[in-house]
Design an enzyme around this catalytic site. Sequence first.
Site, mmCIF file in Angstrom:
data_model
loop_
_atom_site.group_PDB
_atom_site.id
_atom_site.type_symbol
_atom_site.label_atom_id
_atom_site.label_comp_id
_atom_site.label_asym_id
_atom_site.label_seq_id
_atom_site.Cartn_x
_atom_site.Cartn_y
_atom_site.Cartn_z
ATOM 1 N N SER A 34 -34.183 -79.837 97.401
ATOM 2 C CA SER A 34 -33.779 -80.973 98.233
ATOM 3 C C SER A 34 -34.747 -81.285 99.373
ATOM 4 O O SER A 34 -34.861 -82.432 99.772
ATOM 5 C CB SER A 34 -32.388 -80.729 98.806
ATOM 6 O OG SER A 34 -32.381 -79.595 99.646
ATOM 7 N N HIS A 67 -30.431 -83.408 93.082
ATOM 8 C CA HIS A 67 -31.537 -84.364 93.276
ATOM 9 C C HIS A 67 -32.256 -84.685 91.968
ATOM 10 O O HIS A 67 -33.366 -85.221 91.996
ATOM 11 C CB HIS A 67 -32.501 -83.829 94.340
ATOM 12 C CG HIS A 67 -31.819 -83.693 95.664
ATOM 13 N ND1 HIS A 67 -31.679 -84.750 96.538
ATOM 14 C CD2 HIS A 67 -31.173 -82.644 96.230
ATOM 15 C CE1 HIS A 67 -30.994 -84.344 97.597
ATOM 16 N NE2 HIS A 67 -30.675 -83.069 97.437
ATOM 17 N N LYS A 83 -25.595 -89.151 95.148
ATOM 18 C CA LYS A 83 -27.007 -89.372 95.454
ATOM 19 C C LYS A 83 -27.515 -90.473 94.508
ATOM 20 O O LYS A 83 -27.173 -91.632 94.711
ATOM 21 C CB LYS A 83 -27.764 -88.054 95.372
ATOM 22 C CG LYS A 83 -27.241 -87.073 96.456
ATOM 23 C CD LYS A 83 -27.967 -85.781 96.501
ATOM 24 C CE LYS A 83 -27.667 -84.966 97.740
ATOM 25 N NZ LYS A 83 -26.272 -84.614 98.007
HETATM 26 N N1 PLP Z 1 -26.737 -79.343 96.620
HETATM 27 C C1 PLP Z 1 -27.871 -79.875 97.069
HETATM 28 C C2 PLP Z 1 -29.171 -79.390 96.515
HETATM 29 C C3 PLP Z 1 -27.867 -80.882 98.043
HETATM 30 O O1 PLP Z 1 -28.999 -81.397 98.505
HETATM 31 C C4 PLP Z 1 -26.620 -81.326 98.533
HETATM 32 C C5 PLP Z 1 -26.656 -82.382 99.535
HETATM 33 O O2 PLP Z 1 -25.840 -82.885 100.138
HETATM 34 C C6 PLP Z 1 -25.449 -80.720 98.038
HETATM 35 C C7 PLP Z 1 -25.538 -79.736 97.082
HETATM 36 C C8 PLP Z 1 -24.102 -81.117 98.528
HETATM 37 O O3 PLP Z 1 -23.643 -82.242 97.844
HETATM 38 P P1 PLP Z 1 -22.596 -83.221 98.528
HETATM 39 O O4 PLP Z 1 -23.351 -84.116 99.451
HETATM 40 O O5 PLP Z 1 -21.959 -83.936 97.391
HETATM 41 O O6 PLP Z 1 -21.627 -82.355 99.272
#
Ligand code: PLP
Length: 387
Positions: A179, A207, A238
Site C-alpha cells: 500500500s 491495492h 478502493k
Molecule cells: N489492507 C490494505 C493493504 C490497505 O491498504 C487497507 C487500507 O485501507 C486495508 C487493508 C483496509 O481496508 P479498508 O479501508 O476497507 O478498511
Amino acid sequence: MSASFIDSELQKIKDAGLYRRLRRVDGDQDATLKLDGREVINLSSNNYLGIANHTALAAAAKAAIDRYGCGSGASRLISGNMALHEELEAKLAEFKGTAAALVFNSGFQANTGILSTLAGDGDVIFSDALNHASIIDGCRLSRAKTQVYRHCDLDHLKLQLKDAPSSARKLIVTETIFSMDGDEAPLDGIVELAERFDAMVMVDEAHATGIFGANGAGVVAKLGLSQRVAIQMGTLGKALGGFGAYVAGSRALRDLLINRCRSFIFTTSLPPAVMAMALAAIDLVKKEPERREALSANCRILKNGLIQLGFELGASESPILPLIIGESAKCMKFSEQLLANGVFAQGIRPPTVPPGTSRLRITLMATHTAGQIERALKVFEELKAQA
Ligand code: PLP
C-alpha cells in the site's frame, strides 16, 4: 486518570512533528477535488479506476434502496443476511476463481478477523515487514507467534519456515501490491515455499483488485495462482469505488469464518446499497478494460516525468508511486508546497511507514487527463528548482 492526559498525549504527537488533521472534501471523488475549499489535482486517492462517482454505481445503489430500504437491520447471522449479500458473494467467487467468498464490513475488519480465526496460540504467522496495520493487528489478536520477514525477502522467509516447529500450524500473509510502496510481492516464490513447508497463504489484494489480471481480479489471478492461494482477501472501497471487503477461498473457509470470525459475527451487516454498488463495480471492471489501460498509461507518463526531473520512485509497478523524502518535516513541507500550487500528494510519516522513509504517496487514476498530469509535473519541476 484525569482528562489532561489527552492534552499531554496530543502535545507529544505535535512535538514529534507527527500531528495529523482531517482535510475536508466538498463535492465528489474524482481526478480533481475540492479540498478545504480549493480545487486541486488529486494525486492521493485509492479510487484508481475513477468509478467512485460512476452513474452505474449510483443507479445500482438507488435501485437497491428503493427495493430493499436503507439499513440491513442486524448482523448476518441474525436477520441481516440479505439476498444482495449472497448475490455479491457468488459474483466475487466467480470473479476470483474460487468456490466461495464472504463479505466483510471493511478491509480492516476482514484482516483482523480472518487472521485471529485461522491462527492461535502455538501457531506461527509469517508476515512481510511492510504489511498493513490491519494485518499487524490481526497477527497480534490471534496470539500466534508472529515472525516478521524482511520485505519481499524469500530467503529470510525460508529460514523462518525452516526454524518453525513442525507441529505448528503455519500461515504466510502478504499484501500482493504494497500500500505504501506500490511494489509487488514475489507471490510465485511465496506459494512454492508454502507448499514445501506445509503453510497456508493469505494475500491482501486491497491495492490490486480491479487493476491487475485480465479481468481486474488481482495479482493472484494474473499469476494463475487462484487454486494455490487459500485465502484471498481484498477490498471494495478502493479501485472498486464503493465500500467494504471480502475474502475468497473454499466453502469450508467461508463456513469456518461464519462460525468463528468475531469481526464478521458481531457487527451489523453492510446495507443493500453498498452491496449493489459492488455488484455494479465488478461488472464495470470486467466490461471496461480501457480503464485499466488508461490507468497504466497515466502511471507511465507521471512516473517517467518524475524520474526525468530527478525524483526517486522505488520499485513500484502499480498506480502507487512512493516519492521518498526521508525526514518527516521535510516531507510534510513538500506536500504543503505542492498543495499551495494546486496538487494534492499526501505526505506519509511514521508510524504508517518506517522511520526515515517519509514520502509522498502519489497515486494515479484512470480519469486523470493528460493536461492534469502535465500541470502536476510542472509544479513538481518548479518546486524542485526552488529547493
Ligand atoms: N489492507 C490494505 C493493504 C490497505 O491498504 C487497507 C487500507 O485501507 C486495508 C487493508 C483496509 O481496508 P479498508 O479501508 O476497507 O478498511
